[in-house]
Design an enzyme around this catalytic site. Structure first.
Site, PDB file in Angstrom:
ATOM      1  N   ASN A   7       0.865  -1.226  -0.008  1.00  0.00           N
ATOM      2  CA  ASN A   7      -0.134  -0.041   0.152  1.00  0.00           C
ATOM      3  C   ASN A   7       0.766   1.113   0.112  1.00  0.00           C
ATOM      4  OD1 ASN A   7      -2.646   1.061  -0.311  1.00  0.00           O
ATOM      5  ND2 ASN A   7      -2.957   1.151   2.046  1.00  0.00           N
TER       6      ASN A   7
ATOM      7  N   GLY B 212       2.696  -2.792   6.557  1.00  0.00           N
ATOM      8  CA  GLY B 212       1.919  -1.650   6.025  1.00  0.00           C
ATOM      9  C   GLY B 212       0.333  -2.012   6.511  1.00  0.00           C
ATOM     10  N   SER B 213      -0.217  -1.093   5.769  1.00  0.00           N
ATOM     11  CA  SER B 213      -1.908  -1.304   5.962  1.00  0.00           C
ATOM     12  C   SER B 213      -2.648  -2.147   5.153  1.00  0.00           C
ATOM     13  CB  SER B 213      -2.497   0.265   5.959  1.00  0.00           C
ATOM     14  OG  SER B 213      -2.550   0.661   4.451  1.00  0.00           O
ATOM     15  N   THR B 214      -3.755  -2.431   5.523  1.00  0.00           N
ATOM     16  CA  THR B 214      -4.690  -3.539   4.939  1.00  0.00           C
ATOM     17  C   THR B 214      -5.188  -3.014   3.471  1.00  0.00           C
ATOM     18  OG1 THR B 214      -6.490  -2.580   6.116  1.00  0.00           O
ATOM     19  CG2 THR B 214      -5.643  -4.603   6.924  1.00  0.00           C
TER      20      THR B 214
END
Lengths: 406, 139
Positions: free
Chosen positions: B29, B63-65
């Site tokens: 992401n 990192g983020s979903t």
């Protein structure tokens, strides 16, 4: 992982492709986390729905799943998005259109378009011990800690998969042995406000990461304060569960919180609280052009407090004031006159969206004032803002004068 | 001559191609360009390098979903790796790979960083649960 015959059939595609994809996701996660089986869940909460997280690729995936007949089989609510569906906030047209398509796709699959991070405030209230599959870190920590429900820190697709199948892998916080406290935080400083709770949560969250903090002497927090406290823990760290002795349902006593496990004690004093405040303030210039409150989404009482501060006054020209809430609370605020007071003063009471996952930066603003520990933490990265963090009164004063005053 | 090594299947499928080895975690992401498959994360080991069509070996995702949707998109637009091999696959990579039908394996019997180098030819069989490595000297 042991699957039932029905679950094996779902995995083979016997109930259609969306169910097959959902099962593949759940089985892979179960493998990674060492789950012994899948268990039923009573509700799901899908996050990652903002265009910022989902992207147009995610939008196409969601539309594909909806087109192939994906339908949730348990009550499934939706988290915040990047737009307010009830009005034009002058956001970029393409942003609005793509965001709307994501919402439409999830609603086509039967999700409730409540578009908010606080489902427990409008009728989706798990019981103690109830297994659910909710994403949205501030909601996860609230249902686990304050309600005693059982929820893992789901990602967007895994919460969607739980909605589609009614199942989740049996690991993590669904199990008793994983809900025991790690470290005791003895609060030896007077916590006077929701902003103090936010600063404390930020400080401890950063220290504790994904472990389970236990708090002694947390005072007598209201529900609103526990929402903000949890959201700070969950954003600065990865906290999905905390215990507060004498307050939260799984920790009536210290013994209940630790169940005989050895633990270290960290004492929280003025110094640690001050560090939390320091972490959340990044601005240098005292000129404020954006004031945003309501992360997590404001309750009716929080909205009333703001309307009291704005009554008969006016937001300075050049300052944008957004108060975030959801469609349900907004309806009440409108009914009881609070929305009119806020909007006559030049503020906007939004629904569905939030600052972090929306795009207020597209309005050209740079310096944010907020009472939200979560927004203050993320905004430099997610929106490119400089941030002043302080209580509601200071934030509203900044909206009225265009300047931050300590 | 090929080396065969067993591992755990995270996302089913088979694929083969040239190995690209990275010893740092990869955050998809905001870290990889969807349209080109080039890594964009500032100061990353693979900054400026294309992962398109490679057998990508890295320890785990970070990192983020939202990264799951990026992994899905790279597969959908054919700008991503043909398969991935991790030390320990975490949820973002696992979920994105399943959505995009990208073969992923982890928990190999031997450390992939000891046995695979850039340019080796690797076959990933995430159906039967093994990989085959043909060292670049032997091609």
């Amino acid at each position: 992982m042991l699957l039932t015959d029905i679950e094996k059939g779902m995995l083979r595609g016997e109930q259609g492709e969306p169910v097959k994809v959902a099962m593949e996701i759940l089985v892979a996660l179960g493998e990674i986390y060492g789950a012994d089986k899948l268990i039923p869940v009573k509700s799901a909460h899908c996050a990652g729905l903002s265009l910022k997280s989902h992207g147009t690729a995610g939008m196409e995936w969601a539309e594909d799943m909806a087109k192939k007949g994906g339908k949730v089989r348990i009550p499934t609510t939706m988290n915040v998005v990047g737009i307010d569906r009830s009005r034009d906030l002058k956001l970029p047209k393409e942003w609005v259109s793509h965001q709307q398509r994501i919402e439409d796709a999830y609603e086509a699959m039967g999700c409730y378009g409540t578009s908010s991070c606080v489902p427990y405030y409008y009728g989706f209230l798990p019981q103690k011990g109830e297994h659910v599959a909710w994403a949205e870190s501030s909601a996860v920590v609230f249902v686990n800690s304050v309600l005693g429900a059982r929820d893992n820190r789901e990602g967007g697709p895994s919460a969607w998969a739980a909605g589609i199948t009614g199942l989740t892998p049996n690991y993590g916080l669904h199990l008793d042995e994983n809900r025991i406290g790690d470290t005791l935080f003895d609060v030896q400083v007077n916590i006077k406000s929701i902003t103090d709770y936010g600063a404390l949560g930020n400080y401890v969250g950063k220290l504790t990461g994904e472990k389970i903090p236990v708090f002694a002497n947390l005072g007598h927090p209201t529900t609103d304060e526990l929402v903000y406290f949890g959201s700070a823990l969950a954003s600065a760290g990865g906290v999905a569960l905390f215990h507060a002795i004498g307050i939260t349902p799984e920790a009536p006593t210290l013994e209940d919180a630790f169940k005989g496990r050895k633990y270290e004690t960290v004492v929280i004093t003025e110094k640690e609280l001050a560090q939390g405040y320091k972490n959340l303030n990044s601005a240098k210039s005292r000129d404020v052009d954006y004031v945003a409150l309501g992360c997590p989404h404001f309750s009716l009482n929080q909205i009333k407090e703001v309307s009291d501060l704005l009554m008969g006054k006016h937001v300075k020209d050049g300052v944008t004031l957004w108060i975030h809430t959801n469609m349900a609370i907004k309806a009440m605020a409108k009914q009881f006159g609070y929305m009119d007071i806020i909007e006559e003063a030049g503020g906007i009471l939004t629904q569905d969206l939030c600052t972090i996952l929306g795009t207020p930066e597209s309005l050209g603003v740079h310096t944010l004032a907020t009472n939200s520990p979560k927004m203050a933490f993320y905004a430099p990265g997610s929106n490119g803002f400089d941030v002043w963090y302080g209580d509601e009164y200071k934030c509203i004063q900044a909206a009225l004068t265009g300047k931050w005053k300590d | 001559m090929s080396i065969r090594v067993k591992g755990r299947i995270i996302s089913k499928g088979t694929a083969e191609g040239e190995a690209l080895v990275c010893t740092q975690p990869i955050g998809f992401n905001f870290g990889v360009n969807l349209k080109t498959g080039v890594v964009t994360e500032h100061n990353h080991q693979l900054e400026g390098v294309s992962i398109k069509d490679k057998i990508l070996i890295f320890p785990y995702g970070k990192g983020s979903t939202g990264g799951s949707y990026v992994v899905y998109a790279l597969a959908k637009y054919n700008t991503g790796p043909k398969a991935m091999i991790n030390l320990n696959t975490e949820t973002i990579i696992a979920v994105g790979a399943i959505m995009g039908k990208v073969p992923v394996m982890d928990h190999l019997e031997k450390d992939p960083f000891d046995i695979i180098e850039n340019g080796d030819y690797v076959k990933v069989n995430a159906v039967d649960g093994y990989i085959e490595i043909i060292k670049k000297g032997d091609n």
